[in-house]
Design an enzyme around this catalytic site. Structure first.
Site, PDB file in Angstrom:
ATOM      1  N   CYS A  78       0.823  -1.215   0.000  1.00  0.00           N
ATOM      2  CA  CYS A  78       0.000   0.000   0.000  1.00  0.00           C
ATOM      3  C   CYS A  78       0.857   1.265   0.000  1.00  0.00           C
ATOM      4  O   CYS A  78       1.953   1.295   0.552  1.00  0.00           O
ATOM      5  CB  CYS A  78      -0.878   0.028   1.232  1.00  0.00           C
ATOM      6  SG  CYS A  78      -1.932  -1.404   1.387  1.00  0.00           S
ATOM      7  N   ARG A 129       5.547   0.128  -5.821  1.00  0.00           N
ATOM      8  CA  ARG A 129       5.452  -0.683  -4.608  1.00  0.00           C
ATOM      9  C   ARG A 129       4.523  -1.872  -4.795  1.00  0.00           C
ATOM     10  O   ARG A 129       4.545  -2.809  -3.997  1.00  0.00           O
ATOM     11  CB  ARG A 129       4.949   0.178  -3.447  1.00  0.00           C
ATOM     12  CG  ARG A 129       5.927   1.263  -3.047  1.00  0.00           C
ATOM     13  CD  ARG A 129       5.252   2.316  -2.217  1.00  0.00           C
ATOM     14  NE  ARG A 129       4.837   1.811  -0.922  1.00  0.00           N
ATOM     15  CZ  ARG A 129       5.480   2.041   0.213  1.00  0.00           C
ATOM     16  NH1 ARG A 129       6.566   2.759   0.211  1.00  0.00           N
ATOM     17  NH2 ARG A 129       5.035   1.564   1.350  1.00  0.00           N
ATOM     18  N   TRP A 175      -2.803  -2.780  -1.581  1.00  0.00           N
ATOM     19  CA  TRP A 175      -2.371  -4.150  -1.869  1.00  0.00           C
ATOM     20  C   TRP A 175      -3.141  -5.017  -0.885  1.00  0.00           C
ATOM     21  O   TRP A 175      -2.902  -4.967   0.321  1.00  0.00           O
ATOM     22  CB  TRP A 175      -0.869  -4.269  -1.659  1.00  0.00           C
ATOM     23  CG  TRP A 175      -0.263  -5.558  -2.119  1.00  0.00           C
ATOM     24  CD1 TRP A 175       0.052  -5.921  -3.393  1.00  0.00           C
ATOM     25  CD2 TRP A 175       0.147  -6.657  -1.291  1.00  0.00           C
ATOM     26  NE1 TRP A 175       0.620  -7.172  -3.411  1.00  0.00           N
ATOM     27  CE2 TRP A 175       0.688  -7.646  -2.137  1.00  0.00           C
ATOM     28  CE3 TRP A 175       0.105  -6.908   0.074  1.00  0.00           C
ATOM     29  CZ2 TRP A 175       1.180  -8.847  -1.668  1.00  0.00           C
ATOM     30  CZ3 TRP A 175       0.596  -8.110   0.550  1.00  0.00           C
ATOM     31  CH2 TRP A 175       1.129  -9.071  -0.318  1.00  0.00           C
ATOM     32  N   ASN A 217      -2.198   2.166   5.718  1.00  0.00           N
ATOM     33  CA  ASN A 217      -1.265   1.088   5.369  1.00  0.00           C
ATOM     34  C   ASN A 217      -1.057   0.259   6.621  1.00  0.00           C
ATOM     35  O   ASN A 217      -0.893   0.825   7.700  1.00  0.00           O
ATOM     36  CB  ASN A 217       0.108   1.648   4.975  1.00  0.00           C
ATOM     37  CG  ASN A 217       0.118   2.260   3.609  1.00  0.00           C
ATOM     38  OD1 ASN A 217      -0.896   2.251   2.934  1.00  0.00           O
ATOM     39  ND2 ASN A 217       1.256   2.803   3.220  1.00  0.00           N
ATOM     40  N   GLY A 218      -0.991  -1.043   6.480  1.00  0.00           N
ATOM     41  CA  GLY A 218      -0.733  -1.880   7.651  1.00  0.00           C
ATOM     42  C   GLY A 218      -1.876  -2.840   7.906  1.00  0.00           C
ATOM     43  O   GLY A 218      -2.731  -3.057   7.045  1.00  0.00           O
ATOM     44  N   GLU A 275      19.257 -16.225  -7.196  1.00  0.00           N
ATOM     45  CA  GLU A 275      18.762 -14.889  -7.539  1.00  0.00           C
ATOM     46  C   GLU A 275      18.318 -14.840  -9.013  1.00  0.00           C
ATOM     47  O   GLU A 275      17.298 -14.229  -9.336  1.00  0.00           O
ATOM     48  CB  GLU A 275      19.865 -13.852  -7.238  1.00  0.00           C
ATOM     49  CG  GLU A 275      19.560 -12.429  -7.611  1.00  0.00           C
ATOM     50  CD  GLU A 275      18.322 -11.829  -6.947  1.00  0.00           C
ATOM     51  OE1 GLU A 275      17.762 -12.426  -6.025  1.00  0.00           O
ATOM     52  OE2 GLU A 275      17.899 -10.753  -7.399  1.00  0.00           O
ATOM     53  N   LYS A 305      14.546 -13.897 -10.207  1.00  0.00           N
ATOM     54  CA  LYS A 305      14.239 -12.817 -11.167  1.00  0.00           C
ATOM     55  C   LYS A 305      13.303 -13.326 -12.255  1.00  0.00           C
ATOM     56  O   LYS A 305      12.346 -12.669 -12.613  1.00  0.00           O
ATOM     57  CB  LYS A 305      15.512 -12.270 -11.841  1.00  0.00           C
ATOM     58  CG  LYS A 305      16.439 -11.409 -11.045  1.00  0.00           C
ATOM     59  CD  LYS A 305      15.893 -10.078 -10.624  1.00  0.00           C
ATOM     60  CE  LYS A 305      15.099 -10.190  -9.386  1.00  0.00           C
ATOM     61  NZ  LYS A 305      15.540  -9.893  -8.123  1.00  0.00           N
ATOM     62  N   GLU A 326       9.767 -13.938 -10.890  1.00  0.00           N
ATOM     63  CA  GLU A 326       9.062 -12.713 -10.509  1.00  0.00           C
ATOM     64  C   GLU A 326       8.415 -12.009 -11.691  1.00  0.00           C
ATOM     65  O   GLU A 326       7.300 -11.529 -11.587  1.00  0.00           O
ATOM     66  CB  GLU A 326      10.040 -11.727  -9.843  1.00  0.00           C
ATOM     67  CG  GLU A 326      10.416 -12.090  -8.435  1.00  0.00           C
ATOM     68  CD  GLU A 326      11.371 -11.087  -7.815  1.00  0.00           C
ATOM     69  OE1 GLU A 326      11.156 -10.689  -6.672  1.00  0.00           O
ATOM     70  OE2 GLU A 326      12.348 -10.674  -8.477  1.00  0.00           O
ATOM     71  N   HIS A 359      20.696 -35.033  -6.827  1.00  0.00           N
ATOM     72  CA  HIS A 359      19.885 -35.618  -5.757  1.00  0.00           C
ATOM     73  C   HIS A 359      18.416 -35.258  -5.929  1.00  0.00           C
ATOM     74  O   HIS A 359      17.678 -35.210  -4.948  1.00  0.00           O
ATOM     75  CB  HIS A 359      20.402 -35.142  -4.398  1.00  0.00           C
ATOM     76  CG  HIS A 359      21.820 -35.546  -4.154  1.00  0.00           C
ATOM     77  ND1 HIS A 359      22.190 -36.845  -3.914  1.00  0.00           N
ATOM     78  CD2 HIS A 359      22.965 -34.823  -4.170  1.00  0.00           C
ATOM     79  CE1 HIS A 359      23.511 -36.911  -3.770  1.00  0.00           C
ATOM     80  NE2 HIS A 359      24.002 -35.688  -3.932  1.00  0.00           N
ATOM     81  N   LYS A 363       6.744  -4.175  -3.798  1.00  0.00           N
ATOM     82  CA  LYS A 363       8.133  -3.750  -3.657  1.00  0.00           C
ATOM     83  C   LYS A 363       8.543  -3.699  -2.195  1.00  0.00           C
ATOM     84  O   LYS A 363       9.665  -4.019  -1.833  1.00  0.00           O
ATOM     85  CB  LYS A 363       8.282  -2.356  -4.283  1.00  0.00           C
ATOM     86  CG  LYS A 363       9.687  -1.800  -4.254  1.00  0.00           C
ATOM     87  CD  LYS A 363      10.530  -2.484  -5.279  1.00  0.00           C
ATOM     88  CE  LYS A 363      11.993  -2.109  -5.188  1.00  0.00           C
ATOM     89  NZ  LYS A 363      12.823  -3.151  -5.806  1.00  0.00           N
TER      90      LYS A 363
END
Ligand code: G6P
Length: 615
Positions: A2, A27, A75, A101-102, A488, A492, A495, A511, A610
């Site tokens: 948010c 974000r 969000w 927000n929260g 990483e 990427k 995402e 394995h 974000k």
């Protein structure tokens, strides 16, 4: 996650709010809304599911006059993304509008109480409970808005950054923060700006006050910023000058922020090292290491806590610190660490790594470490964010605002800071020879130029990308320092292209993941020249023998791997421990170009945020 924007002043609020929301788009969000007190004295609330552009389209034929307003990108946490659940929320009488927000943890108990008083609810959000609670205490006790907020917040358990407009007082905004960031911008002409980070404010003023937990601020036109706590005691948040240029917030000719940020990395790393590595390139000075030398040098153990990409940087940090400083290092997901009842010694050093400095789990891990008496060190990008304020000391990575949701320059900035930190501590502890230290410092200063060389592979990677768009699964393999690079690289791709990808230690592949390999499975192997090079070649052959399609990242001059690989991407050589800084570049570019080929919104991937300010 948010985002909050607010404005009260002499200018028309709506364009400032919409632009602010656009600045916060990075974000991640699923709906947006705005509340304005119009020139005619009405409190208008407009909301739309989707992007800020959808909100703008919705507002086209609406009354957007007024010089006071608040706006929000949501969000979803409680309730699906919809215009009803989007913020701002009206109070029952329509006098107040609130954005938040929260998460309000005890919202159900509060809601039941308010319903028993006959207060109606339109949405299923925890936020609407807040605005109804505030109005209820305000009206039933004839309180001012500030007093009502203070009384209401005494009853609230959870995390919040809120901003409230009152139709009856169109010249003020009341806002408050607890565990969720809020920044007030002080305009030269007495105007106030409000936002969840400095990016929407930066183009209007460079003077900001970062509110602290428990602060309630009153932005009253014609008056100084007033900040109190819930018990009405005056508070004095620090007023700072911010240094964010408009260029840093815009795409600068690139089609996406992510590509701009990938290409910025050489300049960012120079910024990160500037003033820390001397001009002779043989000494690193980090003030945090000077100020807290004893704690760092005598650490019995280092525990790194982080999430997402920052956690991958932590894995590289572990190898750097263990090999250079000979201090044992554990790397923990902050979300696991905080709930695991971990053993923390008072002589532990806990390093919290976070681009945003606001990740809820990382903040909670810091709090736990502090309570156990450990020394807590922050590695952060966002200046003045919660993590730098809640750690004893730390190092900013100084790579500028990162807007693309998929982290790129923050990752290499974090690895650079961890490299400098490891070298500094090793030098102080005497676990590195002086000539070796100087040689490594010098090599670190050469990394930006080597990154520039690696970026020359962009066109080759752009040409390769269409080959991989068909893939449903990809495997990324690496060993040693290149294992976190593989993790990483896979993250990427997941995402932004929504192709499933896994990063694996190359030898561990046999394995399990080897069962997945066939001619449909692209396998990316980071096979740069290091002490595990021959072992990695054997791993490549294992993949080859099962028909896997190999793309290998190799060091210039390599003549062996091209015999086994379908494609090779050649990179400049560097020391093994700095290889992640170079080897990450082609993997960032690969993910970017594959996602573009698939027509994805690279900067705003679905479902991601974000800055993850909820746990
Ligand atoms: C989110 C972001 C990631 C980031 C992670 C940790 O998931 O999308 O890019 O790595 O949060 O964020 P932090 O700000 O703590 O580094």
């Amino acid at each position: 996650m948010c985002g909050i924007v607010g404005y009260i002043g002499h200018k028309k609020a709506y364009p400032i709010l919409v632009k602010g929301l656009q600045r916060l788009e990075y974000r991640g969000y699923d709906s947006a809304g705005v509340a304005l007190i119009s020139d005619g004295g009405h409190l208008n609330v407009y909301k739309a599911k989707g992007k800020v552009a959808d909100l703008e389209a919705y507002c086209e034929d609406k009354d957007t006059t007024g010089c006071a307003g608040i706006a929000h990108t949501r969000w979803a946490t409680h309730g699906e993304p919809s215009s009803t659940n989007a913020h701002p929320h009206y109070s029952a009488s329509g006098r107040l509008a609130l954005i938040h927000n929260g998460i309000i943890e005890n919202y159900l108990t509060l809601k039941e109480k308010l319903i028993s008083f006959g207060i109606p609810f339109k949405s299923v959000t925890d936020t609407e409970v807040l605005v109804q609670l505030i109005e209820h205490v305000m009206l039933s006790n004839s309180l001012t808005l500030l007093e009502a907020v203070q009384v209401a917040l005494h009853q609230v358990i959870g995390a919040y950054a809120i901003a409230i407009l009152d139709r009856e007082h169109p010249d003020g905004i009341v806002c408050a923060r607890q565990s969720s960031p809020l920044v007030v911008g002080l305009g030269a002409d007495g105007d106030f700006y409000l936002a969840s980070d400095a990016s929407p404010i930066a183009e209007y003023t460079d003077t900001v006050a970062y509110l602290n937990d428990g602060d309630i601020a009153v932005l009253q036109l014609g008056q100084e910023l007033k900040v109190v706590n819930i018990d009405n005691e005056a508070q004095h948040p620090k007023v700072k000058q911010i240094d964010v240029t408009l260029g840093q917030l815009e795409k600068g000719g690139y089609p996406f922020f992510m590509l701009k940020e990938i290409f910025e990395q050489p300049a960012c790393l120079r910024d990160c090292m500037r003033g820390r590595i001397n001009v002779d390139a043989d000494r690193i000075t980090l003030s945090a290491v000077i100020d807290y030398r004893e704690c760092l040098v005598s650490a019995r153990r280092i525990v790194i806590v982080a999430c997402g990409t920052s956690w991958h940087a932590g894995l590289i940090g572990k190898q750097l610190i263990e090999s250079l400083c000979r201090i044992p290092v554990e790397v923990e997901y902050a979300s696991e660490f905080r709930y695991r009842d971990p053993v923390i010694y008072p002589d532990d050093v806990v390093i919290a790594i976070s681009q945003s400095g606001e990740t809820a789990d990382t903040l909670a891990a810091i709090e736990l470490a502090r309570q156990a008496g450990a020394f807590v060190f922050g590695v952060c990008n966002a200046i003045g964010a919660s993590i730098p304020r809640q750690t004893q000391t730390g190092v900013y990575i100084h790579v500028g605002p990162e807007i693309g949701v998929a982290s790129t320059k923050a990752f290499t900035g974090q690895v650079t800071v961890l490299s400098m930190l490891a070298l500094c501590i090793a030098h102080e502890r005497g676990t590195i020879r002086d000539d070796q230290y100087r040689e490594m410092v010098r090599e670190l200063t050469l990394i930006p130029a080597k990154m520039e060389e690696a970026l020359l592979r962009n066109e080759q990677i752009e040409r390769l990308a269409p080959i991989f768009t068909y893939a449903r699964n990809c495997l990324y393999l690496g060993r040693g320092y290149n294992y976190p690079v593989a993790l990483e690289g896979a993250l990427k791709l997941k995402e932004i292209s929504y192709i499933h990808a896994e990063g694996y230690p190359a030898a561990e592949m046999k394995h399990g993941p080897i069962a997945l390999i066939d001619s449909e499975m692209p396998v990316f192997v980071i096979a740069t020249r290091d002490h595990l090079y021959d072992k990695v070649i054997s791993n490549i052959q294992e993949v080859r023998a099962r028909g896997g399609r190999i793309t290998a990242i190799v060091t210039e001059g390599d003549t062996q791997i091209q015999k086994f690989a379908d494609h090779i991407i050649v990179l400049p050589d560097t020391f093994e421990c700095f290889q992640p800084l170079i080897a990450s570049i082609p993997l960032q570019l690969l993910a970017y170009h594959i996602a573009v080929c698939k027509g994805k919104d690279v900067d705003r991937p679905r479902n991601l945020a974000k800055s993850v300010t909820v746990e």
